[in-house]
Design a protein around this motif. Structure first.
Motif, PDB file in Angstrom:
ATOM      1  N   SER A   1      12.235  -0.358  -7.438  1.00  0.00           N
ATOM      2  CA  SER A   1      12.150   1.103  -7.488  1.00  0.00           C
ATOM      3  C   SER A   1      10.747   1.608  -7.805  1.00  0.00           C
ATOM      4  CB  SER A   1      13.136   1.641  -8.524  1.00  0.00           C
ATOM      5  OG  SER A   1      12.709   1.294  -9.838  1.00  0.00           O
ATOM      6  N   VAL A   2       9.826   0.708  -8.150  1.00  0.00           N
ATOM      7  CA  VAL A   2       8.494   1.132  -8.583  1.00  0.00           C
ATOM      8  C   VAL A   2       7.730   1.827  -7.461  1.00  0.00           C
ATOM      9  CG1 VAL A   2       6.249   0.319  -9.402  1.00  0.00           C
ATOM     10  CG2 VAL A   2       8.351  -0.608 -10.394  1.00  0.00           C
TER      11      VAL A   2
ATOM     12  N   VAL B   1       6.024   5.659  -7.445  1.00  0.00           N
ATOM     13  CA  VAL B   1       4.613   5.952  -7.177  1.00  0.00           C
ATOM     14  C   VAL B   1       4.478   6.896  -5.993  1.00  0.00           C
ATOM     15  CG1 VAL B   1       2.394   4.946  -6.513  1.00  0.00           C
ATOM     16  CG2 VAL B   1       3.861   3.752  -8.159  1.00  0.00           C
ATOM     17  N   ARG B   2       5.290   6.651  -4.929  1.00  0.00           N
ATOM     18  CA  ARG B   2       5.192   7.463  -3.703  1.00  0.00           C
ATOM     19  C   ARG B   2       5.475   8.933  -4.005  1.00  0.00           C
ATOM     20  NH1 ARG B   2       8.349   4.587  -1.087  1.00  0.00           N
ATOM     21  NH2 ARG B   2       6.758   3.222  -0.159  1.00  0.00           N
ATOM     22  N   GLU B   3       6.388   9.230  -4.918  1.00  0.00           N
ATOM     23  CA  GLU B   3       6.713  10.618  -5.263  1.00  0.00           C
ATOM     24  C   GLU B   3       5.546  11.339  -5.932  1.00  0.00           C
ATOM     25  OE1 GLU B   3      10.084  10.428  -7.772  1.00  0.00           O
ATOM     26  OE2 GLU B   3      11.495   9.862  -6.177  1.00  0.00           O
ATOM     27  N   ARG B   4       4.623  10.592  -6.495  1.00  0.00           N
ATOM     28  CA  ARG B   4       3.556  11.198  -7.298  1.00  0.00           C
ATOM     29  C   ARG B   4       2.195  11.176  -6.620  1.00  0.00           C
ATOM     30  NH1 ARG B   4       7.677   9.687 -10.025  1.00  0.00           N
ATOM     31  NH2 ARG B   4       8.240  10.637 -12.024  1.00  0.00           N
ATOM     32  N   VAL B   5       2.084  10.450  -5.509  1.00  0.00           N
ATOM     33  CA  VAL B   5       0.799  10.431  -4.804  1.00  0.00           C
ATOM     34  C   VAL B   5       0.901  11.184  -3.478  1.00  0.00           C
ATOM     35  CG1 VAL B   5       0.119   8.284  -5.877  1.00  0.00           C
ATOM     36  CG2 VAL B   5       1.290   8.208  -3.688  1.00  0.00           C
TER      37      VAL B   5
ATOM     38  N   GLN C   1       0.838  -1.183   0.000  1.00  0.00           N
ATOM     39  CA  GLN C   1       0.000   0.000   0.000  1.00  0.00           C
ATOM     40  C   GLN C   1       0.882   1.245   0.000  1.00  0.00           C
ATOM     41  OE1 GLN C   1      -3.398  -0.746   0.133  1.00  0.00           O
ATOM     42  NE2 GLN C   1      -3.886   1.372  -0.423  1.00  0.00           N
ATOM     43  N   VAL C   2       0.663   2.121  -1.000  1.00  0.00           N
ATOM     44  CA  VAL C   2       1.356   3.403  -1.074  1.00  0.00           C
ATOM     45  C   VAL C   2       0.271   4.474  -1.100  1.00  0.00           C
ATOM     46  CG1 VAL C   2       2.919   4.879  -2.352  1.00  0.00           C
ATOM     47  CG2 VAL C   2       3.321   2.420  -2.289  1.00  0.00           C
ATOM     48  N   GLY C   3       0.018   5.097   0.050  1.00  0.00           N
ATOM     49  CA  GLY C   3      -1.110   6.015   0.136  1.00  0.00           C
ATOM     50  C   GLY C   3      -2.391   5.249  -0.070  1.00  0.00           C
TER      51      GLY C   3
ATOM     52  N   LEU D   1      -0.875   9.229 -12.395  1.00  0.00           N
ATOM     53  CA  LEU D   1       0.078   8.183 -12.742  1.00  0.00           C
ATOM     54  C   LEU D   1      -0.208   7.677 -14.163  1.00  0.00           C
ATOM     55  CD1 LEU D   1      -0.258   6.268  -9.371  1.00  0.00           C
ATOM     56  CD2 LEU D   1       1.566   7.834  -9.998  1.00  0.00           C
ATOM     57  N   LYS D   2       0.839   7.621 -15.006  1.00  0.00           N
ATOM     58  CA  LYS D   2       0.693   7.187 -16.404  1.00  0.00           C
ATOM     59  C   LYS D   2       1.532   5.930 -16.626  1.00  0.00           C
ATOM     60  CE  LYS D   2      -1.712  10.866 -17.769  1.00  0.00           C
ATOM     61  NZ  LYS D   2      -1.871  11.490 -16.457  1.00  0.00           N
ATOM     62  N   ALA D   3       0.884   4.902 -17.181  1.00  0.00           N
ATOM     63  CA  ALA D   3       1.580   3.640 -17.406  1.00  0.00           C
ATOM     64  C   ALA D   3       2.775   3.812 -18.338  1.00  0.00           C
ATOM     65  CB  ALA D   3       0.608   2.610 -17.978  1.00  0.00           C
ATOM     66  N   GLY D   4       2.633   4.668 -19.390  1.00  0.00           N
ATOM     67  CA  GLY D   4       3.726   4.871 -20.328  1.00  0.00           C
ATOM     68  C   GLY D   4       4.952   5.466 -19.677  1.00  0.00           C
ATOM     69  N   GLU D   5       4.743   6.437 -18.742  1.00  0.00           N
ATOM     70  CA  GLU D   5       5.875   7.043 -18.045  1.00  0.00           C
ATOM     71  C   GLU D   5       6.526   6.041 -17.101  1.00  0.00           C
ATOM     72  OE1 GLU D   5       4.354  10.474 -16.104  1.00  0.00           O
ATOM     73  OE2 GLU D   5       3.740  11.471 -17.973  1.00  0.00           O
TER      74      GLU D   5
END
Length: 883
Positions: free
Chosen positions: A874-875, A879-883, A775-777, A834-838
């Motif tokens: 690293s995933v 994610v944590r940086e963006r939520v 769980q991230v956020g 969050l974008k899957a391509g990025e």
């Protein structure tokens, strides 16, 4: 049939055209089909620009026809050379690139009286034009024509105008026609239609004659003199008549419209152009340009012309690109011109069956040309817009020639297209600067294109005599020697150089045929000739190395061509002629040679055609060539003047320059101009086999083929490969294909079974991976590896995990054979941040790859399998940086 029974409704262009032909057919005229837009009997003309072009040899007395009266509707083009109306198209009511010319001719049969009376009868009684609206002109000294108009036909004298100047250049008048400075010539009589006082302009011969009120619709030329070099006129023994009437102009009069673009044919084409471009303004000048240029480009392609960077092909390319630019001006940013071919065929295919037969090829070539130009059009227009902004800021009104040349050289903008755009902005182009830049580039290209071995060869002596058609040996004197491009008195053992002989049996590379090799002997001197190239048109350079002795200027040598190599070259060259003939017979007369290379090993032939050859077409071409070989017909070469060669039907290459005397070569059923070396009979070729076919440029295909021993070796190699394949599959060669189908079916079944097993394995692993999500956020993040999965299994597993995890971000990896496959997925509620391509690209960069895709699903690959665990770890941080 009387003229009254022909007085039918003629509102449509098609009916006007047919009525003209019917009228003259009933008066003993042979109806002759329109000749091609590329003249077959006049190398001085780029395009057929009038109806008389196909009869020029008749007028000159070098050709006779089985008829003395003729009528035709001739397709004409004026878009290059002396007769060039291109820049006016779209800006006036009557200028066209392509137009149709109605004409009737008398070759020593009837003369002025019949011609003028029939013209009057057709216009007034058949087409129903009001006589009071018609005017006529005659040459100032032509009393005979004047009396026919005024006394026999009854046209009032005030509506018959004498035109000419008998004080100065007497015969340089609009009403005196001359084929050249000397030769057949004579007075003209033109018929004008008066559109009425509401249109500005005065009658012919008046100061206001350039207005639009009085429009010339028909010109009758009376060839009754032979202009002598001293300027005197000698009466012709059999005077002739040549008339021409523009179909579009006549249709405008009969359909009661003022502009040619308002007639029914053009309205149909303009309507189609409006639909495909999305233009709501049917009166747009751009639609008129498109309609006109569609006709010109389609008919040129139907007659065998292809877009190119020179000659007729460049004129075609200019026309097509000008039409494309006007579509772009209407905000149409996708290819459209090819979509109009069906409407053109509907309007004109009945009168020109070859247009309908070529419709698919025309549309295909137009689409190719459109797609190529659209790749650079937008960038070129942006460059022009920047230039316009700079001109406006500086207060100037002239676009520099350098800019115009860059548009031409980099973005494919013909000069007249750039001039067209500038004219719309009230600007002009420095055309002198453009041509100067073009000449600089040509000069640089010529300098760079010289052969290294020939650089600096300064030969000023007499030419060589080529004796190699009938002999492979000749005794000759050494006229010059070169070493490292510098003249020398002698060559010594081991030195490389160039030898010039007084006479030679060696063929120098020309016309696609490679140069001969062989040996030169003089006492103890032995010079190995590796290649033969032209130093000048009539001077052959023998390139090679002196293997023994010393060779000096003035020595006499025995020149010996490598006979086996020459024979192999001859087989391939002769087969090339038969191939060209077969291509034209199987694919159509539009096929033209675009280049060739004939070597001892094979022939390579480039030709104009719009689509890849089908296997059936290749088989048919091979069959035709081999049938000619089996016929074993003797080869015949004849020297004749160019005019006789043309009359003999010899095939000539568009754009090629020929001398006054040419070599006409008959090989089987093929007759072409050729200076190369050939077999004595077609049977000497032995066997012909195509080994490759493919495209080399837009509208240009290439065939490679082998003959003789090379063809046999090729077939033996194929046979050996087939035998090896049969042995591997444990089947006789005769049963190879069905056995191969069985094996392929087995392979496909196994692949399907393997994919299913991989899917089951991935699904089982996916269920086990659910517990690894963190769980991230408010988002669940899962990054894991799947064993034995392929790209399809990764996607399917990812979709199942997204459905079960809810709000989630997932990255799955699989490694097989050292290569990494990645799949990333984001549920819809998370895609705002969050974008899957990025994400997949972030992970891929860590494993030596890259990737991308949609916001919800993206794929990537990589090459560093060892880095996968750390990349997956690293995933969560990403994610944590963006939520």
């Amino acid at each position: 049939m009387t003229s009254s029974t022909l007085n039918l409704p003629v509102a449509s262009v098609a009916a006007i055209r047919q009525t003209f032909l019917d009228y003259f057919a009933q008066r003993g005229h042979s109806v002759v089909p329109s000749s091609p837009l590329v003249p077959g009997n006049d190398p001085t003309l780029m395009f057929t620009n009038s109806g008389m072009v196909q009869f020029k040899d008749v007028f000159l007395g070098t050709d006779r026809r089985p008829y003395v009266r003729a009528a035709s509707v001739q397709a004409c083009l004026r878009a290059g050379g002396k007769h060039n109306d291109l820049e006016n198209v779209g800006y006036t009511a009557r200028h066209h690139t392509f137009f149709e010319m109605l004409g009737n001719w008398s070759f020593g049969d009837y003369f002025k009286r019949e011609s003028l009376r029939w013209g009057w009868e057709l216009l007034t009684e058949v087409y129903g034009l009001p006589p009071e609206r018609l005017w006529a002109t005659v040459y100032i000294d032509d009393d005979e024509a004047y009396e026919i108009w005024t006394q026999e036909i009854g046209l009032p004298p005030e509506r018959v105008v004498r035109i000419g100047d008998n004080k100065g250049a007497k015969y340089q008048s609009d009403n005196f026609w001359m084929m050249a400075d000397t030769g057949p010539c004579g007075p003209c009589s033109e018929i004008f239609y008066d559109h009425g006082p509401e249109v500005a302009g005065g009658p012919p011969g008046s100061p206001e004659a350039d207005g639009d009120r009085y429009i010339e619709i028909w010109n009758h030329v009376f060839m009754q003199f032979d202009m002598q070099p001293d300027g005197t006129l000698k009466p012709l023994p059999a005077p002739c008549v040549d008339t021409g009437m523009g179909l579009e102009r006549l249709a405008a009069v009969l359909q009661h419209v003022h502009s040619n673009y308002e007639i029914d044919l053009f309205q149909a084409l303009i309507g189609a152009a409006a639909r495909v471009t999305g233009c709501a303004d049917a009166s747009s000048p751009s639609l008129r340009v498109i309609a006109d240029h569609l006709r010109a480009s389609a008919f040129l392609i139907a007659d065998g012309v292809l877009p190119a960077n020179e000659g007729r092909g460049y004129v075609l390319r200019r026309i097509i690109r000008r039409a494309i630019r006007h579509g772009y001006k209407l905000d149409c940013k996708l290819p459209f011109l090819h979509r109009l071919v069906d409407e053109l065929v509907a309007q004109m295919g009945g009168a020109y069956p070859h247009l309908a037969a070529s419709a698919a090829r025309i549309a295909g070539l137009l689409q190719i040309e459109e797609e190529r130009f659209y790749e650079t059009l937008e960038n070129g227009m942006e460059m022009l817009e920047r230039a316009f902004t700079e001109l406006a800021a500086s207060g100037q009104a002239v676009l520099s020639g350098e800019v115009a040349f860059k548009l031409h050289d980099t973005y494919g903008f013909p000069l007249d297209l750039t001039c067209d755009v500038c004219r719309e902005r009230g600007l002009r182009v420095d055309e002198a600067g453009f041509h100067a830049a073009m000449e600089r580039q040509k000069t640089q290209a010529r300098a760079a294109g010289k052969f290294k071995m020939e650089r600096g060869l300064d030969y000023a002596g007499s030419g060589n005599e080529f004796v190699g058609y009938g002999a492979l040996q000749a005794s000759a004197k050494v006229l010059a020697l070169y070493r490292d491009g510098v003249p020398v008195a002698e060559l010594k053992h081991g030195q490389a150089g160039v030898v010039v002989l007084e006479a030679t049996p060696f063929y120098a590379e020309s016309g696609g045929q490679v140069g001969d090799s062989g040996r030169l002997h003089s006492g103890s001197a032995h010079f190995a000739v590796a290649d033969t190239q032209k130093i000048k048109a009539d001077v052959y350079g023998h390139h090679g190395q002196l293997e023994a002795g010393t060779l000096a200027v003035g020595d006499h040598v025995l020149a010996e061509v490598d006979g086996d190599r020459r024979a192999a070259i001859a087989r391939h060259h002769s087969a090339t002629h038969l191939l060209h003939l077969a291509l034209r017979e199987v694919l159509g007369a539009h096929v033209q040679q675009k280049g060739s290379l004939v070597t001892p090993e094979r022939t390579r032939f480039d030709f104009a055609h719009h689509a890849p050859l089908t296997p059936a077409e290749c088989v048919a071409i091979e069959a035709q060539v081999n049938a000619q070989i089996l016929a074993n017909q003797p080869t015949e070469a004849r020297l004749m003047d160019l005019e006789r060669a043309q009359q003999s039907g010899a095939l000539m290459l568009f754009g090629e320059k020929y001398g006054e005397t040419v070599r006409v070569l008959d090989i089987g059923s093929s007759r072409e101009l050729c200076g190369g070396t050939h077999v004595r009979a077609t049977g000497d070729i032995g066997l012909f086999k195509i080994v490759a076919e493919g495209g080399v440029a837009a509208g240009v295909r290439r065939i490679e083929a082998v003959t003789g021993a090379h063809a046999l070796a090729y077939l033996q190699q194929l046979e050996a490969q087939a035998g090896a394949a049969a042995e591997a599959l444990k089947a006789p060669v005769a049963e190879l294909l069905p056995r191969l189908h069985t094996v392929l079916e087995q392979v496909r079944a196994l692949e399907k079974e393997l994919a299913a097993l991989k899917g089951k394995l991935a699904a089982a692993q996916g269920d086990e991976l659910l517990a690894q999500a963190v769980q991230v956020g408010a988002v669940k993040v899962l990054a894991a590896s799947l064993q034995g999965a392929d790209a399809k299994a990764l996607r399917e597993t990812l979709d199942r995990l997204k459905a079960r995890l809810g709000s989630a971000v997932i990255v799955l990896a699989a490694v097989e054979g050292g290569k990494v496959q990645l799949a990333a997925g984001v549920t819809p509620d998370c895609m705002a941040r969050l974008k899957a391509g990025e994400l997949v690209n972030f992970v891929a960069q860590q494993v030596g790859g890259k990737g991308g895709g949609k916001p919800d699903l993206a794929m990537a690959g990589g090459t560093d399998a060892a880095a996968v665990p750390q990349a997956l770890a690293s995933v969560a941080g990403w994610v944590r940086e963006r939520v």
